[in-house]
Design a protein around this motif. Structure first.
Motif, PDB file in Angstrom:
ATOM      1  N   SER A  70       0.800  -1.220   0.000  1.00 23.04           N
ATOM      2  CA  SER A  70       0.000   0.000   0.000  1.00 23.04           C
ATOM      3  C   SER A  70       0.834   1.270   0.000  1.00 23.04           C
ATOM      4  CB  SER A  70      -0.935   0.013   1.220  1.00 23.04           C
ATOM      5  OG  SER A  70      -1.799  -1.104   1.210  1.00 23.04           O
ATOM      6  N   ASN A  71       2.134   1.168   0.275  1.00 17.92           N
ATOM      7  CA  ASN A  71       2.940   2.374   0.458  1.00 17.92           C
ATOM      8  C   ASN A  71       4.197   2.431  -0.390  1.00 17.92           C
ATOM      9  OD1 ASN A  71       1.717   3.966   2.933  1.00 17.92           O
ATOM     10  ND2 ASN A  71       1.559   1.788   3.413  1.00 17.92           N
ATOM     11  N   THR A  72       4.421   1.438  -1.226  1.00 19.98           N
ATOM     12  CA  THR A  72       5.557   1.481  -2.135  1.00 19.98           C
ATOM     13  C   THR A  72       5.040   1.577  -3.568  1.00 19.98           C
ATOM     14  OG1 THR A  72       5.659  -0.948  -2.185  1.00 19.98           O
ATOM     15  CG2 THR A  72       7.054   0.172  -0.580  1.00 19.98           C
ATOM     16  N   GLY A  73       5.957   1.810  -4.502  1.00 13.77           N
ATOM     17  CA  GLY A  73       5.551   1.962  -5.892  1.00 13.77           C
ATOM     18  C   GLY A  73       4.900   3.315  -6.121  1.00 13.77           C
ATOM     19  N   THR A  74       3.988   3.377  -7.053  1.00 15.17           N
ATOM     20  CA  THR A  74       3.321   4.629  -7.392  1.00 15.17           C
ATOM     21  C   THR A  74       2.164   4.895  -6.448  1.00 15.17           C
ATOM     22  OG1 THR A  74       3.918   4.455  -9.730  1.00 15.17           O
ATOM     23  CG2 THR A  74       2.043   5.846  -9.184  1.00 15.17           C
ATOM     24  N   LYS A  75       2.137   6.094  -5.874  1.00 12.18           N
ATOM     25  CA  LYS A  75       1.047   6.503  -4.994  1.00 12.18           C
ATOM     26  C   LYS A  75       0.445   7.794  -5.541  1.00 12.18           C
ATOM     27  CE  LYS A  75       0.256   4.162  -2.383  1.00 12.18           C
ATOM     28  NZ  LYS A  75      -0.419   2.851  -2.616  1.00 12.18           N
ATOM     29  N   PHE A  76      -0.662   8.213  -4.954  1.00 13.32           N
ATOM     30  CA  PHE A  76      -1.424   9.333  -5.486  1.00 13.32           C
ATOM     31  C   PHE A  76      -1.712  10.355  -4.404  1.00 13.32           C
ATOM     32  CE2 PHE A  76      -2.383   5.423  -7.706  1.00 13.32           C
ATOM     33  CZ  PHE A  76      -2.064   5.755  -9.007  1.00 13.32           C
ATOM     34  N   ALA A  77      -1.921  11.591  -4.834  1.00 13.20           N
ATOM     35  CA  ALA A  77      -2.250  12.670  -3.913  1.00 13.20           C
ATOM     36  C   ALA A  77      -3.150  13.666  -4.618  1.00 13.20           C
ATOM     37  CB  ALA A  77      -0.980  13.367  -3.428  1.00 13.20           C
ATOM     38  N   LEU A  78      -4.122  14.220  -3.881  1.00  8.56           N
ATOM     39  CA  LEU A  78      -4.846  15.365  -4.391  1.00  8.56           C
ATOM     40  C   LEU A  78      -3.873  16.534  -4.502  1.00  8.56           C
ATOM     41  CD1 LEU A  78      -8.131  15.137  -2.286  1.00  8.56           C
ATOM     42  CD2 LEU A  78      -7.880  14.628  -4.720  1.00  8.56           C
ATOM     43  N   VAL A  79      -4.183  17.477  -5.354  1.00 11.98           N
ATOM     44  CA  VAL A  79      -3.261  18.580  -5.631  1.00 11.98           C
ATOM     45  C   VAL A  79      -3.916  19.901  -5.250  1.00 11.98           C
ATOM     46  CG1 VAL A  79      -1.928  19.772  -7.403  1.00 11.98           C
ATOM     47  CG2 VAL A  79      -2.202  17.282  -7.505  1.00 11.98           C
ATOM     48  N   ASP A  80      -3.207  20.721  -4.453  1.00 12.72           N
ATOM     49  CA  ASP A  80      -3.704  22.052  -4.149  1.00 12.72           C
ATOM     50  C   ASP A  80      -2.849  23.104  -4.846  1.00 12.72           C
ATOM     51  OD1 ASP A  80      -1.398  22.521  -2.610  1.00 12.72           O
ATOM     52  OD2 ASP A  80      -2.390  22.002  -0.730  1.00 12.72           O
ATOM     53  N   ALA A  81      -3.219  24.372  -4.652  1.00  9.91           N
ATOM     54  CA  ALA A  81      -2.550  25.461  -5.367  1.00  9.91           C
ATOM     55  C   ALA A  81      -1.103  25.636  -4.943  1.00  9.91           C
ATOM     56  CB  ALA A  81      -3.321  26.766  -5.143  1.00  9.91           C
ATOM     57  N   ASP A  82      -0.746  25.138  -3.748  1.00 11.01           N
ATOM     58  CA  ASP A  82       0.615  25.298  -3.222  1.00 11.01           C
ATOM     59  C   ASP A  82       1.433  24.023  -3.363  1.00 11.01           C
ATOM     60  OD1 ASP A  82       2.581  26.911  -2.037  1.00 11.01           O
ATOM     61  OD2 ASP A  82       2.172  26.078  -0.052  1.00 11.01           O
TER      62      ASP A  82
END
Length: 540
Positions: A224-236
């Motif tokens: 669950s924590n290695t390889g490609t992970k994702f994140a929402l993106v904010d203006a900063d």
């Protein structure tokens, strides 16, 4: 031209002639669903969990196949798009792939990525560095005034690396007077640990993994924590997020504390006591976290079955569509197809959508039902968080949020699981529907796992929308958590009887029908931020 959701609903009612048949009796609350097509259900699960879909990772070819499949299914049913003129809601994500060859160094001891620690970041930076970062142990990493507990009191962690324990002190002590005893609170979740550390100004967090309090083995953490992970993106570019989000093995923690002249297991026991004082370990951490970053749009999917008399009031029926994609297992790529988690739930949403669409031709519901499937649940409920902040329907118009996160693919049982107790009035709806089937409500047998906080309904609860979680990830298949959960073995099985699916979908249909034809707004029962949100919206 932008067409609003309300306008689409009104146009649908006029075009379909529903306005002329509003005097028909409301849909009966079903205890069985003879129209439910389990052949189609089986096809849906088999397709979504096939290798061709690649484990349904966000921003992959598997996503394209999945959202196309769902969109086409909703169109064929004749349901309205859930987002204006579209069935899709764009979710801006960053795809962050960390260098797998990184190493963590603490006081000259070097630890290997994957087997001994994991580290990732949600900041959009090419390199995140710990350079002789002071290491501080902050117990459970909890600041909870209502429980008279603050692990950060009297200790400065700004810019530092903190080590925290998983779960909360209630689980460690099994004392119902400490937090909620064996039942995990949100303070025990890994998401909270990272959020609070960021508020305290820490640069990095490493959670000590132990199977019992975490509720899963190290392999789950690794996948669950290695390889490609994702994140929402904010203006900063997510600069207010925690710099390094990590885990370490229990054996690694023992070595680190020994280097500091401490016995980890003794200190761990002390950390569960109310007056424990967090402590600097007088050690330094070094890590170079190099990232490859791509920004793209993932997608939530939703469709609407409009209500006949109060279409603006909405009941949500949901399951997340994503899973882990392809990971490295012993150096070899393996597709993690997520057949039970959660192709089974997505297929359930489709089955219920088909059922209610057919029923509505003769007995339209008063309220609308939105059938939805969100992205990136497995990386921290990201699609649900985006939807909660940018809903297609105002959250104060959402009556309830029903969420499937894994179904019972085997034989039926004489009970239904309830996650949480005394949380909301939806528990009464669950009990009544179970009774109509001759079943009983069974309390969550593993409240220490904190499942109330681990699926998409939680993101909507934070906006005040009460929800019910339907999950069967190990209760009817004892082998599931140990050998299938977030592993390659979670594959489609042609030998599934699906009687549990038939049974549970009938129960969900009964609850949906009741909520969609009722005037009631289910209330939160215990004081919480959720209840406060609902009260602010005037729905309590």
């Amino acid at each position: 031209m932008i067409i609003t959701w309300d306008k689409l609903v009104k146009n649908f009612i006029l075009a379909s002639g529903l306005g002329a048949i509003l005097s028909l009796p409301a849909i009966a609350t079903p205890s069985v669903m003879p129209q439910l097509d389990l052949t189609q259900y089986r096809t849906d699960v088999k397709t979504l969990a096939s290798d061709a879909f690649g484990g349904r990772a966000p921003l992959s070819e598997g996503e394209t196949l999945t959202i196309t499949y769902l969109e086409q299914a909703f169109k064929e049913m004749g349901l309205l798009p859930g987002f204006g003129e579209s069935y899709l809601q764009a979710v801006p994500l960053a795809q962050i792939t960390a260098d797998p060859n990184m190493q963590l160094d603490i006081a000259g001891m070097t630890f290997a990525n994957g087997s001994e620690f994991t580290a990732r970041t949600q900041r959009l930076v090419e390199t995140m560095t710990l350079d002789n970062s002071d290491v501080v142990f902050v117990g459970y990493g909890i600041n909870a005034p209502e429980y008279q507990w603050n692990d950060y009191q009297g200790v400065d962690v700004k810019g530092k690396t903190v080590i925290v324990l998983v779960n909360d002190p209630g689980f460690a002590t099994q004392d119902p007077q400490i937090f909620k005893g064996n039942a995990m609170t949100y303070y025990g979740r890994w998401t909270y640990k990272y959020e609070e550390a960021a508020r305290q100004g820490a640069k990095a967090v490493f959670i000590v993994h132990e199977t019992a309090p975490a509720a899963y083995g190290w392999e789950v953490v690794q996948n669950s924590n290695t390889g490609t992970k994702f994140a929402l993106v904010d203006a900063d570019r997510n600069q207010d997020q925690l710099g390094v989000m990590g885990w370490i093995q229990h054996s690694v923690a023992q070595k680190i504390f020994a280097k500091a002249g401490l016995d980890f297991d003794t200190v761990k026991q002390q950390a569960a006591q109310r007056h424990f004082k967090s402590m600097p370990l007088k050690l330094q951490a070094q890590l170079s976290l190099k990232n490859h970053i791509e920004r793209a749009q993932s997608h939530n999917v939703a469709a609407i079955l409009p209500g006949s008399t109060r279409p603006e009031e909405v009941v949500m029926m949901h399951a997340h569509w994503d899973h882990l994609g392809t990971v490295l297992e012993n150096g070899q790529p393996e597709i993690i197809n997520g057949a039970v988690d959660n192709a089974s739930g997505v297929a359930g949403v489709l089955a219920l959508a088909r059922y209610f669409k057919q029923q509505s031709l003769n007995a339209p519901l008063a309220r609308s039902i939105v059938f939805s499937a969100f992205t990136a649940e497995e990386t921290g409920l990201l699609g649900a968080q985006h939807f909660a902040k940018h809903p297609s329907v105002p959250t104060h118009n959402m009556v309830a949020f029903l969420n499937i996160d894994g179904m019972n693919m085997g034989q039926g049982v004489d009970y239904i699981l309830r996650y949480g107790e005394g949380v909301s009035e939806l528990e009464q709806d669950l009990a009544l529907a179970a009774k109509a089937q001759g079943r009983v409500v069974k309390a969550d047998p593993r409240p220490q796992h904190g499942l109330m906080f681990r699926s998409d309904h939680f993101a909507l609860a934070q906006q005040g929308v009460p929800g019910l979680l339907f999950m069967s990830l190990g209760d009817t298949d004892p082998d599931y958590i140990a050998h299938k959960y977030h592993r390659g073995a979670d594959d489609y099985d042609p030998n599934w009887s699906l009687e549990g699916v038939r049974q549970d979908l009938a129960l969900m249909a009964a609850i949906l029908a009741n909520l969609a034809n009722s005037n009631n707004w289910p209330r939160w029962l215990e004081d919480s931020d959720f209840k406060a949100k609902r009260e602010q919206a005037g729905r309590e």
